[in-house]
Design an enzyme around this catalytic site. Structure first.
Site, PDB file in Angstrom:
ATOM      1  N   ASP A 172       1.438  -1.330   0.068  1.00 45.86           N
ATOM      2  CA  ASP A 172      -0.379   0.132  -0.496  1.00 45.86           C
ATOM      3  C   ASP A 172       0.501   1.335  -0.090  1.00 45.86           C
ATOM      4  OD1 ASP A 172      -2.162   2.163   0.234  1.00 45.86           O
ATOM      5  OD2 ASP A 172      -2.724   1.461   2.203  1.00 45.86           O
ATOM      6  N   ASP A 191      -2.698   5.651  -5.512  1.00 46.07           N
ATOM      7  CA  ASP A 191      -2.409   4.496  -4.642  1.00 46.07           C
ATOM      8  C   ASP A 191      -2.768   3.388  -4.772  1.00 46.07           C
ATOM      9  OD1 ASP A 191      -3.255   4.336  -1.978  1.00 46.07           O
ATOM     10  OD2 ASP A 191      -4.977   4.142  -2.432  1.00 46.07           O
TER      11      ASP A 191
END
Ligand SMILES: *[C@@H]1O[C@H](CO)[C@@H](O)[C@H](O)[C@H]1NC(C)=O
Ligand SMILES: *[C@@H]1O[C@H](CO)[C@@H](O)[C@H](O)[C@H]1NC(C)=O
Ligand SMILES: *[C@@H]1O[C@H](CO)[C@@H](O)[C@H](O)[C@H]1NC(C)=O
Length: 389
Positions: free
Chosen positions: A98, A276
């Site tokens: 992430d 992201d």
């Protein structure tokens, strides 16, 4: 502390096209030593997501409010995971990669095995989820092994005692900037991230991360993280460096400025947003989304929350152009549609054609007007450079 957000920059560059990427049997020389690369595994979520667009939007709304949010792994369709060792000798845990959060934590599925290298800091940590719940537990320092050669001592990691939404994964491998760790661990203003420690402990000579994802529908759904450099064999063309955007809250993430046009139609004027890996789709501000919807003639499908087009409309589809730092990246019609082999994973109908561009739920000017998620990053190699500004 490295003031990573000020020194950081993101560069993104086009790789070979979709099919060339997956058909590659070429030798793969690297600029970094091969030991600095970590293979990623891809998981196709089988939890039967209902409305992937709404799930992505919920995460982004937390980020737009200036917060950090843990990825809800049951809400992402294609999940890239890395096997990370903790302890000495190491126990390996499967963590979700992430770039939108920065704390690394385990304990979601497999129990923490402590060794003589494990130290309890006696501090509590807590990372919120988009739905208002949170993952929480105790912060430790321990030895972290990224592959047999990259070993970090005294890495701050969370060990969760309470978690949900991890879908069988053990936790999160946080690759965002250090400022996102603020407020997560009691009695610590910030914690040094895995990338920070790789650099300060001289395991890598620049704090640079290269992220390679292959389209999940291809035969070779491989991914790779390269530490300290990028993998030159996976890219074509020259590198385009751009500074981190100055606009809040995008500037607390891997935030950049970008404009978007559909064919020759402007969709979004230059504005700030983020890159992201924890978001599945490409989300854009509502006003931009409305322009995209009318330009494509798509209709909103209630079940998946995605735009849907007919085969005839697909034939007419233009490319979507993303301009970043004066360089334009072309997302072809093929790159704008959800892989049909994964339609069932999002509750869609087998032969329908869904688009991967979705509504962020906020009008432009929010300081976080787009999110280039997986569907973008599977088409363009990205490099996250904290050291070289
Ligand atoms: C890790 O912590 C131990 C104990 O505090 C210390 O002796 C050691 O030097 C530290 N290692 C690094 C690389 O900071
Ligand atoms: C994760 O998403 C699922 C499906 O939307 C939801 O039921 C669950 O409550 C979420 N869990 C967390 C911790 O956000
Ligand atoms: C990026 O966009 C924001 C918001 O439109 C603007 O304020 C800023 O000056 C732009 N440039 C940079 C380098 O942040």
């Amino acid at each position: 502390m490295v003031p990573s957000r000020l020194l950081s920059s993101l560069l993104a560059l086009p790789v070979l096209a979709f099919f060339s990427l997956s058909a590659s049997a070429l030798p793969r020389p690297r600029t970094a030593s091969s030991t600095a690369a970590l293979k990623l595994a891809v998981r196709i979520n089988s939890y039967g997501i209902k409305n992937i667009a709404a799930a992505d939007r919920a995460r982004i709304q937390v980020l737009q409010a200036g917060g950090s949010a843990s990825v809800n792994a049951t809400n992402t369709v294609t999940t890239y995971t890395a096997s990370i060792g903790v302890g000495s000798p190491a126990t390996y845990y499967t963590l979700l990669v992430d770039t939108g959060s920065s704390n690394t934590w385990i304990g979601g599925n497999k129990a923490y095995t402590q060794t003589t290298a494990s130290r309890d800091t006696l501090n509590k940590f807590k990372v919120p989820y988009a739905d208002g719940s949170s993952v929480s537990g105790e912060e430790y320092t321990d030895t972290v092994t990224l592959n047999s050669d990259l070993v970090i001592e005294n890495q701050s990691i969370g060990v969760a005692s309470k978690t949900s939404g991890m879908g069988g994964l053990d936790g999160i491998f946080g690759l965002g900037p250090a400022d996102l760790t603020q407020g997560i661990v009691d009695d610590a203003y910030e914690v040094a991230t895995v990338m920070d420690n790789l650099y300060t402990q001289k395991q890598i000579s620049s704090e640079v991360l290269g992220v390679f994802f292959a389209p999940a529908s291809s035969d070779d759904s491989s991914g790779e993280l390269t530490f300290g450099s990028y993998d030159a064999s996976k890219i074509t063309g020259s590198i385009n460096y751009v500074p981190i955007t100055s606009a809040y809250p995008a500037n607390t993430f891997w935030g950049i400025n970008q404009s978007i046009r559909y064919g020759s139609t402007p969709i979004l004027d230059e504005t700030a947003g983020i890159v992201d890996t924890g978001t599945t789709l490409i989300l854009i501000a509502s006003d931009a989304f409305n322009l995209y919807q009318s330009a494509t003639g798509a209709t909103l499908d209630k079940t998946t929350g995605l735009l849907q087009i007919s085969p005839d409309q697909y034939e007419q589809l233009s490319s979507l152009y993303f301009t970043i730092g004066g360089i334009t990246y072309e997302l072809t019609p093929n790159g704008q549609i959800w892989p049909r082999s994964l339609n069932s994973a999002i509750g869609g109908t087998t032969d329908n054609i869904y688009l991967v561009v979705s509504d962020s739920g906020d009008s432009s000017g929010s300081g976080l007007d787009f999110t280039n998620g997986y569907c973008f990053l599977e088409r363009f190699y990205s490099v996250y450079d904290t050291t070289n500004s």
